[in-house]
Design an enzyme around this catalytic site. Structure first.
Site, PDB file in Angstrom:
ATOM      1  N   GLY A  45       1.719  51.938 -86.321  1.00 55.84           N
ATOM      2  CA  GLY A  45       2.836  52.153 -87.250  1.00 55.84           C
ATOM      3  C   GLY A  45       3.932  51.121 -87.097  1.00 55.84           C
ATOM      4  O   GLY A  45       4.458  50.586 -88.078  1.00 55.84           O
ATOM      5  N   CYS A  46       4.284  50.819 -85.860  1.00 52.43           N
ATOM      6  CA  CYS A  46       5.369  49.867 -85.596  1.00 52.43           C
ATOM      7  C   CYS A  46       4.981  48.449 -86.012  1.00 52.43           C
ATOM      8  O   CYS A  46       5.813  47.687 -86.492  1.00 52.43           O
ATOM      9  CB  CYS A  46       5.776  49.907 -84.129  1.00 52.43           C
ATOM     10  SG  CYS A  46       6.439  51.525 -83.653  1.00 52.43           S
ATOM     11  N   THR A  47       3.700  48.111 -85.831  1.00 55.00           N
ATOM     12  CA  THR A  47       3.221  46.795 -86.250  1.00 55.00           C
ATOM     13  C   THR A  47       3.248  46.700 -87.770  1.00 55.00           C
ATOM     14  O   THR A  47       3.712  45.699 -88.327  1.00 55.00           O
ATOM     15  CB  THR A  47       1.801  46.529 -85.699  1.00 55.00           C
ATOM     16  OG1 THR A  47       1.864  46.577 -84.270  1.00 55.00           O
ATOM     17  CG2 THR A  47       1.280  45.173 -86.139  1.00 55.00           C
TER      18      THR A  47
END
Length: 151
Positions: A45-47
């Protein structure tokens, strides 16, 4: 205490991707900002979120805004993350979670994960929008729309 729309961003300092001391006073009150807190470097998700901000970074810059990503990851982790995904914006290491506490970023997933919250400020450093959602890629269009309303 949790920051709300209409509040002014408090001053904070942290190490940036290059290990250099970043002082928020250099940008707060000078240009519109998108400050986004995310749980962890190199997670799916963060990527996706970071790459979406990267892909639209020029749109933010064209509107005179700066994007700043903040997580509790180390400077070394941020360096690898920024290099691997060619992230052009500022990443700050909030290893002691002081900035997260200063903004009052809530935890997500029943307190198990650091929250994912985006703050948009006007050029005076006043919060104009807060978007709190674990849906990583939803933050970018919301932030861009808020910046467009300011310009």
């Amino acid at each position: 205490m949790e920051l709300k729309v209409g509040d002014t961003i408090p001053n904070f300092r942290a190490k940036d991707t290059n290990g250099i001391d970043f002082d928020s006073a250099t940008v707060v009150g000078h240009k519109p900002l998108v400050i986004y807190f995310y749980p962890k470097d190199n997670t799916p998700g963060c990527t996706a979120q970071a790459c979406s901000f990267r892909d639209q970074y020029e749109d933010f810059k064209d509107l005179g805004a700066e994007v700043i990503g903040i997580s509790s990851d180390s400077v070394g982790s941020h360096q690898k993350f920024a290099k691997q995904f060619k992230l052009p914006f500022i990443l700050l290491s909030d290893s002691d979670k002081k900035i997260r506490k200063l903004f009052g970023v809530p935890t997500g997933m029943f307190g198990l994960l650091p929250g994912r919250v985006t703050y948009v400020t006007d050029k005076n450093g006043v919060v104009q929008m807060i978007f709190d959602s674990m849906l990583a890629t939803k933050h970018i269009p919301k932030a861009l729309e808020a910046i467009k309303k300011l310009v």
